[in-house]
Design a protein around this motif. Structure first.
Motif, PDB file in Angstrom:
ATOM      1  N   ALA A   9      -0.803   7.203   4.357  1.00 17.42           N
ATOM      2  CA  ALA A   9      -1.128   8.316   5.255  1.00 17.42           C
ATOM      3  C   ALA A   9      -1.272   7.792   6.692  1.00 17.42           C
ATOM      4  CB  ALA A   9      -2.363   9.065   4.754  1.00 17.42           C
ATOM      5  N   GLN A  14       1.017  12.516  -6.950  1.00 18.30           N
ATOM      6  CA  GLN A  14       2.346  12.942  -7.424  1.00 18.30           C
ATOM      7  C   GLN A  14       2.331  13.057  -8.940  1.00 18.30           C
ATOM      8  OE1 GLN A  14       5.601  13.078  -5.804  1.00 18.30           O
ATOM      9  NE2 GLN A  14       4.457  13.233  -3.894  1.00 18.30           N
ATOM     10  N   GLU A  71       4.623   5.110   3.733  1.00 10.77           N
ATOM     11  CA  GLU A  71       4.216   6.510   3.856  1.00 10.77           C
ATOM     12  C   GLU A  71       5.473   7.362   4.015  1.00 10.77           C
ATOM     13  OE1 GLU A  71       1.423   8.445   3.510  1.00 10.77           O
ATOM     14  OE2 GLU A  71       2.864  10.013   3.974  1.00 10.77           O
ATOM     15  N   VAL A  72       5.500   8.503   3.291  1.00  9.68           N
ATOM     16  CA  VAL A  72       6.709   9.337   3.303  1.00  9.68           C
ATOM     17  C   VAL A  72       6.662  10.428   4.371  1.00  9.68           C
ATOM     18  CG1 VAL A  72       6.041  11.114   1.613  1.00  9.68           C
ATOM     19  CG2 VAL A  72       8.409  10.300   1.680  1.00  9.68           C
ATOM     20  N   TYR A 118       0.865  -1.184   0.000  1.00  6.67           N
ATOM     21  CA  TYR A 118       0.000   0.000   0.000  1.00  6.67           C
ATOM     22  C   TYR A 118       0.900   1.232   0.000  1.00  6.67           C
ATOM     23  CZ  TYR A 118      -4.067   2.895   1.311  1.00  6.67           C
ATOM     24  OH  TYR A 118      -5.069   3.830   1.336  1.00  6.67           O
ATOM     25  N   ASP A 143      -1.985   5.332  -3.761  1.00  7.02           N
ATOM     26  CA  ASP A 143      -2.782   6.560  -3.638  1.00  7.02           C
ATOM     27  C   ASP A 143      -1.857   7.691  -3.222  1.00  7.02           C
ATOM     28  OD1 ASP A 143      -4.750   8.476  -3.253  1.00  7.02           O
ATOM     29  OD2 ASP A 143      -5.486   7.618  -1.385  1.00  7.02           O
ATOM     30  N   ILE A 144      -1.035   8.146  -4.183  1.00  7.49           N
ATOM     31  CA  ILE A 144      -0.145   9.276  -3.890  1.00  7.49           C
ATOM     32  C   ILE A 144      -0.367  10.322  -4.982  1.00  7.49           C
ATOM     33  CG2 ILE A 144       1.584   7.901  -2.660  1.00  7.49           C
ATOM     34  CD1 ILE A 144       3.314   7.945  -5.147  1.00  7.49           C
ATOM     35  N   GLY A 198       1.382   5.185  -0.005  1.00  7.18           N
ATOM     36  CA  GLY A 198       0.639   6.397   0.362  1.00  7.18           C
ATOM     37  C   GLY A 198      -0.433   6.066   1.377  1.00  7.18           C
ATOM     38  N   THR A 213      -6.383   5.509   7.224  1.00  4.97           N
ATOM     39  CA  THR A 213      -7.852   5.479   7.138  1.00  4.97           C
ATOM     40  C   THR A 213      -8.328   4.326   6.250  1.00  4.97           C
ATOM     41  OG1 THR A 213      -7.982   7.857   7.503  1.00  4.97           O
ATOM     42  CG2 THR A 213      -9.888   6.820   6.445  1.00  4.97           C
ATOM     43  N   THR A 214      -7.911   4.344   4.984  1.00 10.88           N
ATOM     44  CA  THR A 214      -8.337   3.272   4.069  1.00 10.88           C
ATOM     45  C   THR A 214      -7.642   1.956   4.410  1.00 10.88           C
ATOM     46  OG1 THR A 214      -8.808   4.824   2.285  1.00 10.88           O
ATOM     47  CG2 THR A 214      -8.343   2.543   1.635  1.00 10.88           C
ATOM     48  N   GLY A 229       8.907   5.512   4.140  1.00 12.77           N
ATOM     49  CA  GLY A 229       9.706   5.436   2.921  1.00 12.77           C
ATOM     50  C   GLY A 229       9.082   6.187   1.772  1.00 12.77           C
ATOM     51  N   ASP A 230       9.866   6.290   0.720  1.00 19.84           N
ATOM     52  CA  ASP A 230       9.445   6.999  -0.490  1.00 19.84           C
ATOM     53  C   ASP A 230       9.088   5.943  -1.544  1.00 19.84           C
ATOM     54  OD1 ASP A 230       9.346   8.303  -2.945  1.00 19.84           O
ATOM     55  OD2 ASP A 230      11.066   9.603  -2.503  1.00 19.84           O
ATOM     56  N   ALA A 231       7.846   6.007  -2.019  1.00 21.91           N
ATOM     57  CA  ALA A 231       7.348   4.986  -2.949  1.00 21.91           C
ATOM     58  C   ALA A 231       8.112   4.957  -4.270  1.00 21.91           C
ATOM     59  CB  ALA A 231       5.857   5.217  -3.209  1.00 21.91           C
TER      60      ALA A 231
END
Ligand SMILES: C[S@@+](CC[C@H](N)C(=O)[O-])C[C@H]1O[C@@H](n2cnc3c(N)ncnc32)[C@H](O)[C@@H]1O
Length: 224
Positions: free
Chosen positions: A83, A152, A104-105, A79, A149-150, A81, A86-87, A128-130
Motif C-alpha cells: 500500500a 484477495q 503494490e498493485v 513485502y 497482506d493482500i 501489498g 504504513t507497516t 506489480g501484481d503479487a
C-alpha cells in the motif's frame, strides 16, 4: 529458526523496536518526519515513531504476544501489498540493515509509496501484481522472507507461489478470512489454511488471531 525477540531485554540491546506497556515504537530512520501522522516521541534522547496496532497487522501481531517474528536487522523481505507503506516503514526500521522489496498493485498507493522510499533507502518500490512473481523477479535480488497482506480470494496460492519462486526460508501471511469466504466462520477458514499450507510442505509455526485489532484476520508464521 532464530527470530527477533521483541521483549524489553532485546529492545535495550538493539532499540530499533521499543515496547512501553501496550504501545510500540520504532526508531525513526528519518528524524523529524512522520509517515502517516503518527506521534514522534523522544525516548532516552532518541526519536521513535509510535506504531499503532489499529493501523498495522504486524504491530498487532507483536502486541498480541507473539515473540518469535522472523525479522532480523539484516533481513531481505519481499513485502506483498505494501500500500502506501504504513507497516513497511516500521519494518524498514526493524530491518535497518536489510532490504524491503515493496510490491503494490494500486497506482494511487504506489505514488505515495515511491515518495516514502525516496527517504528510506532500504525500501524498493515495485509496481506489480503479487500473483505474477516473474514480473518483479529481475528486481528482487534475494528474499529471505515473504510478508504478505493482500485481501484477495487466492491469497494463499499467491503466498505459496512467492515463497517458492524466491526460495524464501520464512514467511508471514496476514490472512483475511472474509476475502476467501465471506460466510464461513473465520476460525474454520484459519484451520483450513493451516492444513493447506502444511499439505504443501510449509511448516506453520504459529497462527495468531489478530482480533480485537483486526477482525477476521489471522497471522500465519511459517518456515520452509
Ligand atoms: C490491506 S492493504 C495493505 C496494508 C499494508 N500492508 C500496511 O499494513 O500498511 C492491501 C493492499 O494490497 C494491495 N493488493 C491487492 N492485491 C494485490 C496484488 N495482487 N498484488 C499487489 N498488491 C495487491 C492493495 O492495493 C492494497 O494496497
Amino acid at each position: 529458526m532464530k527470530g527477533a525477540r521483541f521483549d524489553s531485554e532485546s529492545a535495550r540491546a538493539a532499540p530499533r523496536l521499543m515496547r512501553q506497556d501496550d504501545t510500540l515504537y520504532t526508531r525513526n530512520a528519518v528524524p523529524g518526519t512522520a509517515v502517516y501522522g503518527e506521534r514522534l516521541v523522544s525516548i532516552d534522547g532518541i526519536e521513535y515513531r509510535r506504531w499503532s496496532p489499529l493501523r498495522s497487522k504486524l504491530a498487532a501481531l507483536i502486541l498480541l504476544g507473539h515473540r518469535e517474528v522472523p525479522l532480523e536487522v539484516d533481513s531481505r523481505v519481499l513485502y506483498l501489498g505494501a500500500a502506501s507503506g504504513t507497516t513497511a516503514s516500521h519494518m524498514s526500521e526493524i530491518c535497518a540493515g536489510g532490504i524491503l522489496y515493496c510490491v503494490e498493485v494500486s497506482q494511487r498507493s504506489f505514488r505515495d509509496l515511491v515518495r516514502l522510499c525516496e527517504s528510506r533507502l532500504n525500501m524498493i518500490p515495485i509496481l506489480g501484481d503479487a500473483s505474477r512473481p516473474d514480473d518483479y523477479d529481475p528486481i528482487v535480488e534475494r528474499a529471505d522472507i515473504v510478508y504478505q497482506d493482500i485481501a484477495q480470494r487466492l491469497q494463499v496460492n499467491i503466498f505459496l507461489r512467492n515463497l517458492r519462486h524466491f526460495h524464501a526460508h520464512a514467511g508471514i501471511l496476514m490472512l483475511k478470512s472474509r476475502s476467501m469466504n465471506v460466510s464461513k466462520d473465520p476460525q474454520r477458514v484459519f484451520a483450513e489454511v493451516k492444513a493447506k499450507l502444511s499439505a504443501e510442505g510449509v511448516q506453520v509455526n504459529d497462527v495468531v488471531d489478530l482480533s480485537p485489532y483486526s477482525k477476521d484476520h489471522a497471522a500465519f508464521i511459517v518456515e520452509v
